[in-house]
Design a protein around this motif. Structure first.
Motif, PDB file in Angstrom:
ATOM      1  N   HIS A   1       0.837  -1.200   0.000  1.00 26.73           N
ATOM      2  CA  HIS A   1       0.000   0.000   0.000  1.00 26.73           C
ATOM      3  C   HIS A   1       0.876   1.256   0.000  1.00 26.73           C
ATOM      4  O   HIS A   1       0.611   2.213  -0.738  1.00 26.73           O
ATOM      5  CB  HIS A   1      -0.935   0.002   1.212  1.00 26.73           C
ATOM      6  CG  HIS A   1      -2.245  -0.677   0.967  1.00 26.73           C
ATOM      7  ND1 HIS A   1      -3.099  -0.303  -0.052  1.00 26.73           N
ATOM      8  CD2 HIS A   1      -2.859  -1.707   1.612  1.00 26.73           C
ATOM      9  CE1 HIS A   1      -4.179  -1.064  -0.026  1.00 26.73           C
ATOM     10  NE2 HIS A   1      -4.059  -1.930   0.965  1.00 26.73           N
ATOM     11  N   ALA A   2       1.924   1.252   0.832  1.00 28.42           N
ATOM     12  CA  ALA A   2       2.826   2.406   0.880  1.00 28.42           C
ATOM     13  C   ALA A   2       3.586   2.557  -0.432  1.00 28.42           C
ATOM     14  O   ALA A   2       3.751   3.671  -0.952  1.00 28.42           O
ATOM     15  CB  ALA A   2       3.803   2.251   2.050  1.00 28.42           C
ATOM     16  N   PHE A   3       4.048   1.431  -0.987  1.00 26.92           N
ATOM     17  CA  PHE A   3       4.779   1.466  -2.255  1.00 26.92           C
ATOM     18  C   PHE A   3       3.884   1.964  -3.387  1.00 26.92           C
ATOM     19  O   PHE A   3       4.306   2.764  -4.228  1.00 26.92           O
ATOM     20  CB  PHE A   3       5.307   0.068  -2.575  1.00 26.92           C
ATOM     21  CG  PHE A   3       6.081  -0.016  -3.860  1.00 26.92           C
ATOM     22  CD1 PHE A   3       7.353   0.521  -3.955  1.00 26.92           C
ATOM     23  CD2 PHE A   3       5.539  -0.633  -4.975  1.00 26.92           C
ATOM     24  CE1 PHE A   3       8.073   0.444  -5.135  1.00 26.92           C
ATOM     25  CE2 PHE A   3       6.246  -0.719  -6.160  1.00 26.92           C
ATOM     26  CZ  PHE A   3       7.523  -0.175  -6.240  1.00 26.92           C
ATOM     27  N   ALA A   4       2.630   1.500  -3.395  1.00 28.51           N
ATOM     28  CA  ALA A   4       1.687   1.947  -4.422  1.00 28.51           C
ATOM     29  C   ALA A   4       1.420   3.441  -4.301  1.00 28.51           C
ATOM     30  O   ALA A   4       1.293   4.151  -5.310  1.00 28.51           O
ATOM     31  CB  ALA A   4       0.382   1.161  -4.313  1.00 28.51           C
ATOM     32  N   SER A   5       1.345   3.936  -3.065  1.00 27.34           N
ATOM     33  CA  SER A   5       1.100   5.362  -2.854  1.00 27.34           C
ATOM     34  C   SER A   5       2.235   6.205  -3.424  1.00 27.34           C
ATOM     35  O   SER A   5       2.006   7.186  -4.146  1.00 27.34           O
ATOM     36  CB  SER A   5       0.933   5.637  -1.354  1.00 27.34           C
ATOM     37  OG  SER A   5       0.764   7.020  -1.114  1.00 27.34           O
ATOM     38  N   VAL A   6       3.476   5.814  -3.116  1.00 28.41           N
ATOM     39  CA  VAL A   6       4.637   6.551  -3.626  1.00 28.41           C
ATOM     40  C   VAL A   6       4.715   6.440  -5.149  1.00 28.41           C
ATOM     41  O   VAL A   6       4.963   7.430  -5.852  1.00 28.41           O
ATOM     42  CB  VAL A   6       5.928   6.019  -2.973  1.00 28.41           C
ATOM     43  CG1 VAL A   6       7.161   6.641  -3.625  1.00 28.41           C
ATOM     44  CG2 VAL A   6       5.925   6.301  -1.479  1.00 28.41           C
ATOM     45  N   SER A   7       4.486   5.235  -5.680  1.00 26.79           N
ATOM     46  CA  SER A   7       4.587   5.015  -7.127  1.00 26.79           C
ATOM     47  C   SER A   7       3.489   5.757  -7.880  1.00 26.79           C
ATOM     48  O   SER A   7       3.728   6.315  -8.953  1.00 26.79           O
ATOM     49  CB  SER A   7       4.514   3.517  -7.435  1.00 26.79           C
ATOM     50  OG  SER A   7       5.567   2.821  -6.802  1.00 26.79           O
TER      51      SER A   7
ATOM     52  N   GLY B   1       2.047   8.502  -6.888  1.00 22.08           N
ATOM     53  CA  GLY B   1       2.379   9.919  -6.828  1.00 22.08           C
ATOM     54  C   GLY B   1       3.409  10.326  -7.859  1.00 22.08           C
ATOM     55  O   GLY B   1       3.433  11.477  -8.312  1.00 22.08           O
ATOM     56  N   ALA B   2       4.271   9.375  -8.250  1.00 18.87           N
ATOM     57  CA  ALA B   2       5.292   9.641  -9.266  1.00 18.87           C
ATOM     58  C   ALA B   2       4.854   9.180 -10.652  1.00 18.87           C
ATOM     59  O   ALA B   2       5.669   9.145 -11.576  1.00 18.87           O
ATOM     60  CB  ALA B   2       6.595   8.943  -8.874  1.00 18.87           C
ATOM     61  N   SER B   3       3.573   8.799 -10.794  1.00 20.45           N
ATOM     62  CA  SER B   3       3.008   8.317 -12.071  1.00 20.45           C
ATOM     63  C   SER B   3       3.725   7.069 -12.577  1.00 20.45           C
ATOM     64  O   SER B   3       3.861   6.865 -13.788  1.00 20.45           O
ATOM     65  CB  SER B   3       3.064   9.422 -13.140  1.00 20.45           C
ATOM     66  OG  SER B   3       2.337  10.550 -12.721  1.00 20.45           O
ATOM     67  N   ARG B   4       4.174   6.216 -11.665  1.00 20.72           N
ATOM     68  CA  ARG B   4       4.876   4.988 -12.048  1.00 20.72           C
ATOM     69  C   ARG B   4       4.032   3.731 -11.863  1.00 20.72           C
ATOM     70  O   ARG B   4       4.351   2.685 -12.423  1.00 20.72           O
ATOM     71  CB  ARG B   4       6.156   4.847 -11.220  1.00 20.72           C
ATOM     72  CG  ARG B   4       7.217   5.874 -11.570  1.00 20.72           C
ATOM     73  CD  ARG B   4       8.383   5.800 -10.611  1.00 20.72           C
ATOM     74  NE  ARG B   4       9.465   6.684 -11.020  1.00 20.72           N
ATOM     75  CZ  ARG B   4      10.467   7.050 -10.241  1.00 20.72           C
ATOM     76  NH1 ARG B   4      10.521   6.600  -8.997  1.00 20.72           N
ATOM     77  NH2 ARG B   4      11.410   7.849 -10.687  1.00 20.72           N
TER      78      ARG B   4
END
Length: 352
Positions: free
Chosen positions: A171-177, A179-182
């Motif tokens: 969930h945290a990784f998806a949030s960061v990714s 946010g960076a459109s990755r």
């Protein structure tokens, strides 16, 4: 410091320089790799017992270059290069889908086209980014639940239950990714029913596949949802201009049929010259191999299936000491068979 019972070993691990998501190749030109590794040692002010570089695909830096770089330090007593039992699988992507399909075997190309035509003819199919009409948290929840239902139905706990805090991490990784459109969360729905999803991230010219999930509803068995999802991700990567799909760690035959090549992986392990460091490293290696053979391959992958209530999650002792492949011939054969069975056991229904 890595603590295993009363033993404390000071370890340096190379992280944050991923060539692919499950490897840690130094992002440096081979001509300067030896100097870069030597410079790495100079910035480590406090002495360490072990230095691990891996997993390495060695596509950017040959192992001998890294080995010589470590040996330039008088503090390093020995350096060993280990082969990983499993490869990394990657797909070199062309500029268009037709060229990609032309690279596949005639049978695989026929199967992909036939399954997609039948699916489109008999059902209302929507292939879309799961983030289009919802936030990343609810989209990840949908993916995790589909993934877990698939594995629980097969008598397994699934990744998000086997690994500590895996759900919170992703969930945290998806949030960061996101946010960076990755972040790429692809969902395939037929007649409004979720059939399959794929979870990936995009970095530059590379698309990194992480996990996929599929419905076990028998109405979709005719089209092999796992292969449909993989092909959809490949089409998406090509449409975005990616030149390589990192298909993940493991020797999966269905990925090879989809055009993936196998990249051998290696570990480079340096041991400090001090006698105490060599002794601590030897003890840790023995514990690590015991954890891997007895705790993981014998108990977790085999015996625990008969007493699922005792299985629990993967334990920290095995996770933290995964630095040495089992290199004794008999143990290596057992481990390779166990790992290949683990990676291929549930992929048969994706093949025609």
């Amino acid at each position: 410091a890595l603590r295993v019972g009363p033993l404390s070993v000071r370890v340096v691990r190379l992280v944050g320089a991923d060539h692919m998501t499950t490897t840690c190749d130094p992002l440096v030109h081979p001509e300067y790799a030896e100097r870069a590794v030597s410079d790495l040692l100079t910035v480590l002010h406090d002495p360490r017992d072990l230095i691990e570089l891996g997993r390495l695909s060695l596509e950017s830096c040959p192992s001998e270059v890294l080995r010589h770089g470590l040996l330039t330090s008088p503090a390093v007593g020995s350096v060993t290069v280990y082969d990983d039992p499993l490869p990394q699988m990657v797909v070199d992507l062309p500029s268009d889908v037709d060229t990609y399909l032309a690279r596949l075997s005639r049978r695989e190309r026929h199967n992909i086209r036939k399954e997609n035509r039948r699916l489109n003819r008999e059902h209302l199919v929507v292939r879309a980014d799961a983030l289009t009409d919802r936030d990343h948290y609810s989209a990840m929840d949908e993916f995790i639940e589909l993934h877990q239902r698939e594995w629980v139905a097969k008598g397994r706990r699934g990744h998000f239950a086997e690994w500590h805090d895996a759900r919170a991490f992703h969930h945290a990784f998806a949030s960061v990714s996101a946010g960076a459109s990755r972040l790429r969360l692809r969902a395939i729905r037929a007649d409004g029913h979720l059939m399959a999803m794929s979870y990936a991230v995009r970095f530059g010219c590379r698309m990194h596949y992480l996990y996929s999930a599929r419905s076990l509803d028998p109405r979709w068995h005719f089209c092999f949802p796992g292969r449909i999802a993989a092909y959809d991700l490949i089409r998406t990567a090509i449409a975005e201009g990616a030149t390589l799909l990192d298909f993940g760690l493991g020797d999966y035959e269905y990925k090879a049929k989809l055009g993936a090549r196998r990249v051998p992986l290696h570990h480079v392990l340096g041991v400090r010259a001090a006698l105490a460091s060599r002794a601590r490293g030897a003890v840790l290696r023995g514990l690590a191999l015991s954890h891997d053979l007895v705790g993981y391959h014998l108990w977790y992958l085999n015996l625990s299936r008969y007493v699922p209530a005792w299985r629990g999650s993967l334990y920290d002792g095995w996770i933290h000491t995964r630095m040495w492949p089992n290199d004794a011939p008999a143990l290596k054969r057992l481990v390779c068979r166990s790992r290949r069975r683990e990676t291929n056991r549930d992929e048969i229904d994706d093949e025609s």
